[in-house]
Design a protein around this motif. Sequence first.
Motif, short mmCIF file in Angstrom:
data_model
loop_
_atom_site.label_atom_id
_atom_site.label_comp_id
_atom_site.label_asym_id
_atom_site.label_seq_id
_atom_site.Cartn_x
_atom_site.Cartn_y
_atom_site.Cartn_z
N THR A 110 44.44 60.47 19.33
CA THR A 110 43.94 59.63 20.41
C THR A 110 45.02 58.84 21.11
O THR A 110 44.77 58.25 22.14
CB THR A 110 42.88 58.65 19.86
OG1 THR A 110 43.50 57.83 18.87
CG2 THR A 110 41.72 59.39 19.26
N ARG A 154 40.37 54.11 16.70
CA ARG A 154 41.04 54.76 17.81
C ARG A 154 42.13 53.84 18.35
O ARG A 154 41.91 53.03 19.24
CB ARG A 154 40.05 55.10 18.93
CG ARG A 154 39.11 56.22 18.53
CD ARG A 154 38.36 56.73 19.73
NE ARG A 154 37.47 57.81 19.35
CZ ARG A 154 36.82 58.55 20.23
NH1 ARG A 154 36.96 58.34 21.50
NH2 ARG A 154 36.03 59.51 19.82
N GLN A 170 45.26 65.65 25.45
CA GLN A 170 45.90 64.71 26.37
C GLN A 170 47.16 65.30 26.99
O GLN A 170 47.48 65.04 28.15
CB GLN A 170 46.21 63.42 25.63
CG GLN A 170 44.96 62.66 25.21
CD GLN A 170 45.27 61.38 24.47
OE1 GLN A 170 46.39 61.15 24.06
NE2 GLN A 170 44.26 60.55 24.29
N ARG A 220 39.90 65.79 26.48
CA ARG A 220 41.09 64.98 26.18
C ARG A 220 41.08 64.48 24.75
O ARG A 220 42.12 64.34 24.12
CB ARG A 220 41.16 63.77 27.13
CG ARG A 220 41.47 64.12 28.56
CD ARG A 220 41.63 62.90 29.44
NE ARG A 220 41.50 63.29 30.84
CZ ARG A 220 40.48 63.00 31.61
NH1 ARG A 220 39.48 62.28 31.13
NH2 ARG A 220 40.44 63.42 32.86
N GLN A 221 39.90 64.21 24.21
CA GLN A 221 39.79 63.61 22.90
C GLN A 221 39.52 64.61 21.78
O GLN A 221 39.91 64.37 20.64
CB GLN A 221 38.67 62.56 22.90
CG GLN A 221 38.91 61.41 23.86
CD GLN A 221 40.17 60.63 23.55
OE1 GLN A 221 40.56 60.52 22.39
NE2 GLN A 221 40.82 60.10 24.56
N THR A 222 38.87 65.72 22.09
CA THR A 222 38.44 66.62 21.02
C THR A 222 39.25 67.90 20.93
O THR A 222 39.38 68.49 19.86
CB THR A 222 36.95 66.99 21.19
OG1 THR A 222 36.78 67.66 22.45
CG2 THR A 222 36.08 65.75 21.17
N SER A 260 45.38 53.03 20.42
CA SER A 260 46.06 53.58 21.58
C SER A 260 47.52 53.22 21.58
O SER A 260 47.91 52.08 21.33
CB SER A 260 45.40 53.05 22.86
OG SER A 260 46.14 53.44 23.98
#
Length: 414
Positions: A80, A25, A179, A172-174, A27
């Motif tokens: 992500t 992940r 996001q 937010r992640q899946t 960023s």
Amino acid sequence: ESFTEIDSSAMAGEKRPRPVASPLRVSAFGADRKAACAKVAKKVAKVVKAVKPLKGPVKGPVKSVKVPVKVVIRRRVERTAPNDTVRKALELYETLHSEYVKTTTEKQDYALARELCAKQVMKIYSQLHRIALELLESVAEQDQASNYRVLKFRGQASDRRRKLSSRLASARQTVPLGQKRDALCAILAALCCRLQKNWLAAWDDEVPVRGYFAHALVDPSSCFQVAMKMRPLRLASLLVTTEAPLGKALAAMDHGGPFPEGHEKEPLGERHYAMQRVLVDGGYGEEEKERLADLQPEAQLRKLMGSDEQVLVLDVYCALAPKEHVVRHDLGSIIREELQTLLRDAKRRGQAVVLVVGGEQPLELARKVYIQPCFTGIGGLMCGYFRWKQTEKSAWEPPKLMGQKRVIFGLQLP
């Protein structure tokens, strides 16, 4: 024009530690995304290269795993890692929100906090508008409209047994574009801020805070509808709606709604319901309320309170621009038409509409907006207090206090 003043909520913790990120992940906040992809892919390539070839005959074609691994990694990173638009959106929102919280905490002056926030939104309106357009184009779908453009996107299903913060974090992640949807809610909350109403605060106790609208992202019955003027594109209004049985919809509102706790779970029995209207001809008091002697039980309201029939809950109806820009860009007609269309479509479907007349001056808002003939003439929209009594001969129970005031509701029956 009164519609330049629309600013109403049609429904007016403990922080958890952040989970440790997986090595995959990556960023975009801490490193360039392409560099991150290349770094991880290089490590995987070494592993793939180190794998010894199989000895002996091989049945069927041999598929390379090197390319698929790279593709999976890229998708993981893109999902992500927030992009520059998301990052800028959250920076602007967090600046506005932190200043608002600081003023309300240190000076205990919410009116001043709303005023300072509204002035700051006015200063950075162009930035907020540009970012909102960029995010909308990627997360929303165009809907049919006559002389202006409408974009829509819906909330997603989530496990309601989990806390709201956890459900939003998962979204937010899946959820695809999760996001961006999250950042868009924050920017829309900023654009809606006015002297009369601020939308930056949390809906409940969720963290991180993304404004009042974000909770609807994890409600599958919710619908976000953004209207905008064309040539050039200019954001005009936001509608956020949900659907639920009337009893549950009212109980989910602030302070448990207008009825006693657990009211919607009890048998209907011989109860009667009515809407005591405000601002009526011949009404009494400052609110010009309908006289109790003239109040009659409403059969349709009783039927809705005793059934699982879905009503349309207008959670949010507000302008997406400061008042000055609404006037400058002539957005009032679009803002008005959006609510007219909602009421007209609901009436055609035979579906009731319920809302809370919010803001700091709900009576004035009802007078200037909701009880105008252009709305009441569609399906009989009325504003007032929900009243009930145990039997036909019982006295009407007084309106429930929600905090230190009685909340005015809007209702259009099927």
